[in-house]
Design a protein around this motif. Structure first.
Motif, PDB file in Angstrom:
ATOM      1  N   VAL A 119      50.534  45.920  39.085  1.00  0.00           N
ATOM      2  CA  VAL A 119      49.514  44.647  38.879  1.00  0.00           C
ATOM      3  C   VAL A 119      49.337  44.525  37.611  1.00  0.00           C
ATOM      4  O   VAL A 119      48.928  45.404  36.796  1.00  0.00           O
ATOM      5  CB  VAL A 119      48.252  44.993  39.658  1.00  0.00           C
ATOM      6  CG1 VAL A 119      47.321  43.715  39.796  1.00  0.00           C
ATOM      7  CG2 VAL A 119      48.532  45.464  41.174  1.00  0.00           C
ATOM      8  N   ALA A 145      45.079  44.306  35.197  1.00  0.00           N
ATOM      9  CA  ALA A 145      44.408  44.665  36.285  1.00  0.00           C
ATOM     10  C   ALA A 145      43.198  45.614  35.817  1.00  0.00           C
ATOM     11  O   ALA A 145      42.695  46.217  36.781  1.00  0.00           O
ATOM     12  CB  ALA A 145      45.080  45.650  37.331  1.00  0.00           C
ATOM     13  N   GLY A 164      42.374  41.156  39.446  1.00  0.00           N
ATOM     14  CA  GLY A 164      43.478  42.349  39.047  1.00  0.00           C
ATOM     15  C   GLY A 164      43.061  43.824  39.379  1.00  0.00           C
ATOM     16  O   GLY A 164      43.722  44.402  40.348  1.00  0.00           O
ATOM     17  N   VAL A 223      42.985  43.603  43.336  1.00  0.00           N
ATOM     18  CA  VAL A 223      44.079  43.834  43.999  1.00  0.00           C
ATOM     19  C   VAL A 223      44.574  45.172  44.000  1.00  0.00           C
ATOM     20  O   VAL A 223      45.221  45.545  44.890  1.00  0.00           O
ATOM     21  CB  VAL A 223      45.092  42.664  43.186  1.00  0.00           C
ATOM     22  CG1 VAL A 223      46.599  42.780  43.805  1.00  0.00           C
ATOM     23  CG2 VAL A 223      44.780  41.264  43.273  1.00  0.00           C
ATOM     24  N   ALA A 224      44.433  45.848  43.040  1.00  0.00           N
ATOM     25  CA  ALA A 224      44.999  47.079  42.834  1.00  0.00           C
ATOM     26  C   ALA A 224      44.108  47.968  43.861  1.00  0.00           C
ATOM     27  O   ALA A 224      44.819  48.826  44.575  1.00  0.00           O
ATOM     28  CB  ALA A 224      44.550  47.537  41.199  1.00  0.00           C
ATOM     29  N   VAL A 258      52.614  42.021  41.052  1.00  0.00           N
ATOM     30  CA  VAL A 258      51.537  40.876  41.244  1.00  0.00           C
ATOM     31  C   VAL A 258      51.483  40.772  39.818  1.00  0.00           C
ATOM     32  O   VAL A 258      50.753  41.473  38.894  1.00  0.00           O
ATOM     33  CB  VAL A 258      50.277  41.501  41.709  1.00  0.00           C
ATOM     34  CG1 VAL A 258      49.255  40.617  41.863  1.00  0.00           C
ATOM     35  CG2 VAL A 258      50.400  42.098  43.018  1.00  0.00           C
ATOM     36  N   ASN A 296      49.316  38.990  37.399  1.00  0.00           N
ATOM     37  CA  ASN A 296      47.746  38.609  37.723  1.00  0.00           C
ATOM     38  C   ASN A 296      47.460  38.392  36.155  1.00  0.00           C
ATOM     39  O   ASN A 296      46.251  37.539  35.865  1.00  0.00           O
ATOM     40  CB  ASN A 296      47.082  39.676  38.163  1.00  0.00           C
ATOM     41  CG  ASN A 296      45.269  39.535  38.058  1.00  0.00           C
ATOM     42  OD1 ASN A 296      44.941  38.520  38.655  1.00  0.00           O
ATOM     43  ND2 ASN A 296      44.775  40.231  37.348  1.00  0.00           N
TER      44      ASN A 296
END
Length: 257
Positions: free
Chosen positions: A13, A16, A21, A24-25, A86, A88
């Motif tokens: 990611v 992050a 971010g 998401v992590a 990802v 981000n």
């Protein structure tokens, strides 16, 4: 069966260290993934990785500028193989307050455009280029790029940012058609205003927040978890037959066919 289970997957990611971010992590780690937490600021990356490991997950924090292909390739080489990317990292890169002064486009020049294009478009190209050879070789991969409604509908004073995000979406659609036969999906999540540290100063003003919320049918700003839920879905095998798409996660701010 948990269709969002990511056990055995390694997720990278970018950007992050905070906000979307970071969430998401945390989401990916909570569903079993090993997470490479990337951020330009090393302390932020390590802090988020520490949150994950303290909770029993697997993570490593890595500092890297996504606008530097060699640095991104080295990060992937040292922390791969990457099953899920990802993208981000956004805004104007490491700038703390990129929107503090936004003059009209006709008063700007390449030196003003470069940070936006570098992070939001070249950053996506660089990270994708670094992870794809391994994904193709293994016959599996997920690439999810976080874009913005500024790239879908346009926003005043954000023309270059919106252009870079639209470019990332167009790149993702073309890439999806190129790599689908290798078992790799490529999708985008388009966000509107999400309550992150970057937007906090603006929405802290009740009058500004009230005016902004007039454009949201759901009458609230997004939370990082709203965005992370969509990213997790597209990164998991639950979305194995979804590719080349842009999913709006925006509280109804922009409603298009």
């Amino acid at each position: 069966m948990n269709i969002l289970d990511m056990t055995g997957r390694r997720v990278l990611v970018t950007g992050a260290g905070q906000g979307v971010g970071r969430q998401v992590a945390l989401h990916c780690a909570a569903h079993g993934a090993a997470v490479v937490v990337n951020d330009f600021h090393a302390d932020r990356a390590k802090t988020v990785a520490g949150e994950i490991t303290d909770d029993g997950g697997e993570a490593v924090g890595v500092s890297c500028d996504v606008t530097d292909l060699d640095a991104v390739s080295a990060m992937v080489g040292q922390n791969g193989p990457v099953d899920v990317l990802v993208n981000n990292a956004g805004n104007a890169g490491p700038a703390e307050d990129p929107l503090a002064h936004t003059p009209p486009f006709w008063e700007t020049g390449p030196q003003d455009w470069e940070p936006w294009i570098g992070t939001n478009l070249y950053g996506v190209l660089n990270a994708s280029r670094a992870v794809l050879p391994g994904m193709v070789e293994r016959g599996y991969g997920r690439i999810v790029t976080v874009i913005s409604d500024a790239g879908r509908t346009g926003e005043p004073n954000l023309a270059v940012y919106g252009g870079a995000k639209a470019g990332a979406a167009g790149f993702s659609r073309g890439l999806a058609k190129s790599v689908g036969r290798h078992g790799i999906t490529v999708n985008c999540v388009a966000l509107s205003t999400v309550a992150t540290p970057g937007i906090a100063p603006a929405i802290a003003d009740p009058e500004i927040a009230r005016k902004m919320l007039r454009g949201y049918p759901l009458r609230r700003f997004g939370e990082p978890s709203d965005a992370a839920n969509a990213v997790l879905f597209l990164a998991s095998d639950a979305a194995s037959w979804v590719t080349g798409q842009t999913y709006p996660v925006n509280g109804g701010y922009a409603i298009t066919p």
